[in-house]
Design an enzyme around this catalytic site. Structure first.
Site, PDB file in Angstrom:
ATOM      1  CD  GLU A   1      -2.881  -1.123   2.348  1.00 62.79           C
ATOM      2  OE1 GLU A   1      -3.744  -0.241   2.413  1.00 62.79           O
ATOM      3  OE2 GLU A   1      -2.735  -1.995   3.211  1.00 62.79           O
TER       4      GLU A   1
ATOM      5  CB  SER B   1      -5.602  -1.278  -0.206  1.00 59.75           C
ATOM      6  OG  SER B   1      -5.299  -0.069   0.439  1.00 59.75           O
TER       7      SER B   1
ATOM      8  CE1 TYR C   1      -6.906   4.028  -1.487  1.00 56.50           C
ATOM      9  CE2 TYR C   1      -6.458   1.745  -2.062  1.00 56.50           C
ATOM     10  CZ  TYR C   1      -6.690   2.718  -1.108  1.00 56.50           C
ATOM     11  OH  TYR C   1      -6.710   2.383   0.215  1.00 56.50           O
TER      12      TYR C   1
ATOM     13  NE  ARG D   1     -12.971   3.450   5.516  1.00 57.34           N
ATOM     14  CZ  ARG D   1     -11.969   3.031   4.736  1.00 57.34           C
ATOM     15  NH1 ARG D   1     -11.014   3.854   4.387  1.00 57.34           N
ATOM     16  NH2 ARG D   1     -11.940   1.780   4.326  1.00 57.34           N
TER      17      ARG D   1
ATOM     18  CG  ASP E   1     -14.601  -0.174   5.714  1.00 57.55           C
ATOM     19  OD1 ASP E   1     -14.815   1.042   5.837  1.00 57.55           O
ATOM     20  OD2 ASP E   1     -13.548  -0.639   5.252  1.00 57.55           O
TER      21      ASP E   1
ATOM     22  CD  GLU F   1     -11.262  -4.040   6.070  1.00 58.19           C
ATOM     23  OE1 GLU F   1     -10.109  -3.606   6.277  1.00 58.19           O
ATOM     24  OE2 GLU F   1     -11.572  -4.730   5.078  1.00 58.19           O
TER      25      GLU F   1
ATOM     26  CG  ASN G   1      -9.771   0.399   7.084  1.00 60.26           C
ATOM     27  OD1 ASN G   1      -9.036  -0.309   6.430  1.00 60.26           O
ATOM     28  ND2 ASN G   1     -11.099   0.334   6.973  1.00 60.26           N
TER      29      ASN G   1
ATOM     30  N   GLY H   1      -7.103   5.885   4.551  1.00 62.37           N
ATOM     31  CA  GLY H   1      -6.529   6.683   3.476  1.00 62.37           C
ATOM     32  C   GLY H   1      -6.920   8.151   3.564  1.00 62.37           C
TER      33      GLY H   1
END
Length: 310
Positions: free
Chosen positions: A22, A150, A216, A255, A257, A270, A272, A276
């Site tokens: 990443e 990612s 991305y 964050r 999800d 999950e 994070n 990002g």
């Protein structure tokens, strides 16, 4: 931020890059965070972390670290341990929470133990009975390496042959691989900064799942914030996200999800712990809806790191 004394942070190192797959995304995140801090008047410098991380950090003479290292080595507790050994405060979760959140398998075990909603899953290995596992999980699954980010190494499997092939590929990314029951519903993410859940963002697009390209590279992926759902569902998303965050012992920011299943029930995917911060990133989008511009948001995250006890 006019009138705020930014000197209280000292010299801030924005740690990005790293050695994980990443790395390119992390470098973009680092540039954005650096620009936001400099705009606010913070004395900040970007550190492109390589194999000589200890020497890099020591020579930069930083007082505090803003972590936007993504993936293994940056989000899994290793960099957090190094910074603690060096006596440098940092943004985000501590060592144990970072290691847990990076491991999707153990994260799901924790959530299951806390009776939080997450899709059924199975640990895969060379001796897995592929057909039985697929049937047990409903006939369609998402295969995931446990310690990768990612969406790298992830794949959908509809047959026993596809499941075995997906496992073999995922195992090149990590020794721990799980298969998770396919969730066909809407996808959301909820940022948390401090102990506050921010407005959810809905993710949709032409890809069958939110893979690396969709995250991305694709311009067809759509993000909606504020989300077009009733207030009760927003509150439920925020409540379950905060519970997921605290169950793992997370702090600072993260964050979470989520997806809906075929019955429109929310399921946790999950966490994070260093999300990002690129042009496609979702935390800045949510913060903007909550009234924080990018520069204000990164300063807020930095401020929270001053309150953390390690």
């Amino acid at each position: 931020m006019i009138g705020q004394d930014m000197s209280r942070f000292g010299r801030v190192g924005v740690l990005c890059g790293g050695l994980s797959p990443e790395r390119p995304v992390s470098l973009q995140s680092g540039e954005a965070v650096l620009a936001g801090l400099l705009e606010a008047g913070v004395d900040a410098v970007k550190l492109d972390i390589g194999a000589d991380a200890v020497d890099q950090i020591r020579s930069a003479k930083i007082n505090r670290a803003f972590l936007v290292l993504h993936g293994p080595g940056g989000e899994d507790g290793r960099m957090q341990s190094l910074l603690e050994a060096l006596g440098i405060p940092y943004t985000g979760s501590g060592v144990a929470a970072s290691a847990l959140a990076m491991d999707k398998y153990r994260t799901k075990l924790m959530w299951r133990g806390a009776e939080l909603p997450t899709a059924a899953f199975e640990l895969l290995g060379p001796d897995t009975h592929w057909g039985e596992t697929l049937e047990k999980l409903g006939g369609k699954v998402m295969v995931k390496p446990a310690n990768e980010g990612s969406s790298l190494g992830m794949a959908i499997a509809n047959t026993a042959e596809e499941l075995q092939a997906a496992y073999v590929d995922a195992a090149t990314h990590d020794s721990i691989v799980i298969a998770e029951r396919w969730l066909p519903g809407r996808e959301f993410t909820v940022p948390v900064i401090g102990d506050q859940a921010y407005p959810p963002v809905e993710i949709s697009g032409s890809h069958e799942f939110y893979d690396y390209e969709a995250k991305y590279l694709s311009n067809s992926t759509e993000y909606v914030c504020p989300v077009r759902v009733d207030e009760a569902l927003i509150e439920e998303m925020q409540s379950v996200s905060l519970a997921a965050y605290h169950t793992l012992g997370c702090s600072g920011w993260a964050r979470i999800d989520l997806m809906m299943d075929e019955h429109d029930e929310l399921m946790l995917l999950e966490v994070n712990i260093a999300p990002g911060m690129t042009s496609h990133s979702l935390v800045p989008m949510s913060a903007k809806v909550a009234g924080l511009d990018f520069s204000q948001m990164v300063v807020k995250i930095l401020e929270i790191s001053m309150e953390a006890r390690r």
